[in-house]
Design a protein around this motif. Structure first.
Motif, PDB file in Angstrom:
ATOM      1  N   GLU A   1      29.734  13.879   2.333  1.00  0.00           N
ATOM      2  CA  GLU A   1      30.256  13.158   1.175  1.00  0.00           C
ATOM      3  C   GLU A   1      29.278  13.304   0.016  1.00  0.00           C
ATOM      4  O   GLU A   1      28.077  13.063   0.168  1.00  0.00           O
TER       5      GLU A   1
ATOM      6  N   VAL B   1      26.695  10.588  -6.156  1.00  0.00           N
ATOM      7  CA  VAL B   1      25.919  10.898  -7.351  1.00  0.00           C
ATOM      8  C   VAL B   1      24.689   9.990  -7.459  1.00  0.00           C
ATOM      9  O   VAL B   1      24.727   8.824  -7.076  1.00  0.00           O
ATOM     10  N   ARG B   2      23.586  10.563  -7.947  1.00  0.00           N
ATOM     11  CA  ARG B   2      22.339   9.822  -8.168  1.00  0.00           C
ATOM     12  C   ARG B   2      21.842  10.096  -9.584  1.00  0.00           C
ATOM     13  O   ARG B   2      21.956  11.212 -10.075  1.00  0.00           O
TER      14      ARG B   2
ATOM     15  N   ILE C   1      28.657   4.090 -12.704  1.00  0.00           N
ATOM     16  CA  ILE C   1      30.047   4.577 -12.604  1.00  0.00           C
ATOM     17  C   ILE C   1      31.017   3.647 -13.364  1.00  0.00           C
ATOM     18  O   ILE C   1      31.848   4.126 -14.137  1.00  0.00           O
TER      19      ILE C   1
ATOM     20  N   GLU D   1      38.284  11.518  -2.040  1.00  0.00           N
ATOM     21  CA  GLU D   1      38.315  10.132  -1.575  1.00  0.00           C
ATOM     22  C   GLU D   1      38.798   9.225  -2.704  1.00  0.00           C
ATOM     23  O   GLU D   1      38.227   9.233  -3.797  1.00  0.00           O
TER      24      GLU D   1
HETATM   25  P1  C2E Z   1      26.152   4.752  -3.007  1.00  0.00           P
HETATM   26  O1  C2E Z   1      25.732   6.180  -2.961  1.00  0.00           O
HETATM   27  O2  C2E Z   1      25.245   3.760  -3.667  1.00  0.00           O
HETATM   28  O3  C2E Z   1      27.547   4.710  -3.722  1.00  0.00           O
HETATM   29  C1  C2E Z   1      28.188   3.498  -4.001  1.00  0.00           C
HETATM   30  C2  C2E Z   1      29.595   3.718  -4.496  1.00  0.00           C
HETATM   31  O4  C2E Z   1      29.583   4.364  -5.777  1.00  0.00           O
HETATM   32  C3  C2E Z   1      30.410   4.649  -3.592  1.00  0.00           C
HETATM   33  O5  C2E Z   1      30.913   3.910  -2.496  1.00  0.00           O
HETATM   34  C4  C2E Z   1      31.474   5.113  -4.554  1.00  0.00           C
HETATM   35  O6  C2E Z   1      32.496   4.166  -4.669  1.00  0.00           O
HETATM   36  C5  C2E Z   1      30.716   5.194  -5.868  1.00  0.00           C
HETATM   37  N1  C2E Z   1      30.322   6.601  -6.104  1.00  0.00           N
HETATM   38  C6  C2E Z   1      29.266   7.289  -5.610  1.00  0.00           C
HETATM   39  N2  C2E Z   1      29.265   8.556  -6.039  1.00  0.00           N
HETATM   40  C7  C2E Z   1      30.374   8.686  -6.821  1.00  0.00           C
HETATM   41  C8  C2E Z   1      30.953   9.776  -7.557  1.00  0.00           C
HETATM   42  O7  C2E Z   1      30.456  10.917  -7.548  1.00  0.00           O
HETATM   43  N3  C2E Z   1      32.105   9.520  -8.241  1.00  0.00           N
HETATM   44  C9  C2E Z   1      32.701   8.289  -8.233  1.00  0.00           C
HETATM   45  N4  C2E Z   1      33.836   8.121  -8.934  1.00  0.00           N
HETATM   46  N5  C2E Z   1      32.191   7.251  -7.542  1.00  0.00           N
HETATM   47  C10 C2E Z   1      31.049   7.449  -6.854  1.00  0.00           C
HETATM   48  P2  C2E Z   1      31.447   4.711  -1.201  1.00  0.00           P
HETATM   49  O8  C2E Z   1      32.339   5.802  -1.611  1.00  0.00           O
HETATM   50  O9  C2E Z   1      31.995   3.687  -0.261  1.00  0.00           O
HETATM   51  O10 C2E Z   1      30.139   5.419  -0.599  1.00  0.00           O
HETATM   52  C11 C2E Z   1      29.419   4.930   0.488  1.00  0.00           C
HETATM   53  C12 C2E Z   1      28.223   4.116   0.025  1.00  0.00           C
HETATM   54  O11 C2E Z   1      27.650   3.480   1.153  1.00  0.00           O
HETATM   55  C13 C2E Z   1      27.117   4.989  -0.579  1.00  0.00           C
HETATM   56  O12 C2E Z   1      26.456   4.201  -1.549  1.00  0.00           O
HETATM   57  C14 C2E Z   1      26.213   5.209   0.632  1.00  0.00           C
HETATM   58  O13 C2E Z   1      24.893   5.548   0.290  1.00  0.00           O
HETATM   59  C15 C2E Z   1      26.299   3.871   1.305  1.00  0.00           C
HETATM   60  N6  C2E Z   1      26.013   3.941   2.746  1.00  0.00           N
HETATM   61  C16 C2E Z   1      26.241   4.973   3.579  1.00  0.00           C
HETATM   62  N7  C2E Z   1      25.876   4.685   4.835  1.00  0.00           N
HETATM   63  C17 C2E Z   1      25.382   3.418   4.814  1.00  0.00           C
HETATM   64  C18 C2E Z   1      24.838   2.559   5.831  1.00  0.00           C
HETATM   65  O14 C2E Z   1      24.729   2.888   7.002  1.00  0.00           O
HETATM   66  N8  C2E Z   1      24.464   1.309   5.414  1.00  0.00           N
HETATM   67  C19 C2E Z   1      24.571   0.905   4.128  1.00  0.00           C
HETATM   68  N9  C2E Z   1      24.162  -0.322   3.818  1.00  0.00           N
HETATM   69  N10 C2E Z   1      25.082   1.697   3.157  1.00  0.00           N
HETATM   70  C20 C2E Z   1      25.493   2.940   3.492  1.00  0.00           C
END
Ligand code: C2E
Ligand code: CA
Ligand code: CA
Ligand code: CA
Length: 275
Positions: A58, A61-62, A77, A145
């Motif tokens: 997946e 973005v950072r 975002i 997604e």
């Molecule tokens: P994250 O990387 O901080 O991203 C948070 C949310 O920002 C994402 O939730 C998504 O809705 C949005 N986002 C991120 N990148 C993009 C992008 O390129 N475009 C758009 N439009 N939105 C974006 P999402 O999709 O549910 O992603 C999963 C989040 O959960 C990610 O956070 C990830 O780092 C985090 N995560 C993954 N595994 C775990 C885990 O085991 N524990 C916890 N606490 N968090 C986790």
């Protein structure tokens, strides 16, 4: 009551303007962040729970801000969405993600998050097709997604977008399932091949018998409808066991890996081939 009311208004105005100032700042800086190379895409593996192999990454973005440090997507975002910058940003993200994926083995797919605004914008499907063509990535290796918030207004642009791309082979995943306006109608109406069960069903204060039953039910639905079910937010081996026993086919979370830069994603894939 009148005085109180005024005080409260005053309080809200202060926090609101501070919030607004921060947003304005982020907005202004976001415009130049892409050019300045402050944004990058990280990749988090989605793993086959039966074999342990990586099936998808997946794209997340950072933003590495020179003064503010690392900004989470949840902070910028929404600003990008409000200002319309999400269109430019989204196209850039899809293009970068597709380029990275083109370097991976053919069976590994890339998942990209799309905001509802990106889908409803004119020429939305074209932006995706251009990114695929430029990267030389087959459409069947791209997964988009989307969350249930996409369907709050029944917009025919959404249906057109999804039909057009899924005809080319692009897959769709319903993200954060269970947190929004979950309606089984969406699953029936739109061409989803995957459901991602939100992490609040896997970890946190509400997890118990009820969430277990819900995961079981969703997993069963998935197997009957021939849809893959991803459990999100897996942090412990116990959680992995629970969701696997419940029938989820795929898993994602810190237990397997955090989101990593592209060179580390490539290394994770190379390591698999050694085993
Ligand atoms: P994250 O990387 O901080 O991203 C948070 C949310 O920002 C994402 O939730 C998504 O809705 C949005 N986002 C991120 N990148 C993009 C992008 O390129 N475009 C758009 N439009 N939105 C974006 P999402 O999709 O549910 O992603 C999963 C989040 O959960 C990610 O956070 C990830 O780092 C985090 N995560 C993954 N595994 C775990 C885990 O085991 N524990 C916890 N606490 N968090 C986790
Ligand atoms: Ca997602
Ligand atoms: Ca999610
Ligand atoms: Ca989310």
């Amino acid at each position: 009551a009148k005085v109180n009311g005024r005080k409260q208004t005053c309080f809200y105005n202060e926090t609101m303007s501070r919030d607004l100032a921060r947003r304005r700042e982020i907005e202004a800086e976001l415009r130049s962040a892409i050019q300045k190379d402050e944004l990058s895409i990280f990749f988090q593996p989605i793993v086959d729970l039966a074999t342990g192999r990586i099936r998808t990454f997946e794209a997340l973005v950072r933003w590495f801000h020179p003064e503010k440090g690392e900004l989470r997507p949840d902070e910028f975002i929404p600003v990008a969405e409000e200002t319309g910058l999400i269109i430019t940003l989204g196209n850039w993200i899809t293009a970068q993600a597709a380029k990275a994926a083109a370097q991976w083995p053919e069976e590994v797919t890339i998942a990209v998050n799309l905001s509802p605004l990106q889908i409803k914008a004119p020429g939305a499907a074209l932006g995706i097709k251009n990114a695929l063509r430029e990267a030389g990535l087959h459409p069947s290796r791209l997964e988009l997604e989307v969350t249930e918030s996409l369907f709050v207004d029944d917009n025919c642009a959404t249906e057109t977008f999804m039909e057009e791309l899924s005809d080319l082979g692009v897959k769709f995943a319903l993200d954060d399932f269970g947190t929004g306006y979950s309606s089984l109608g969406y699953i029936q109406k739109y061409p989803f091949s995957k459901i991602k069960v939100d992490r609040s069903f896997v970890s946190g204060p509400n997890v118990g018998k009820k969430t277990d039953a819900i995961i079981h039910a969703v997993a069963e639905l998935g197997s009957k409808l021939d849809m893959a079910i991803v459990a999100e937010g897996l942090e412990t081996i116990e959680q992995v066991r629970t969701v696997r026993e419940a029938g989820c086919t795929l898993g994602q979370g810190y237990y397997f890996s955090r989101a990593v830069p592209d060179y580390l994603a490539a290394m994770l894939l190379a390591q698999e081939d050694e085993d």
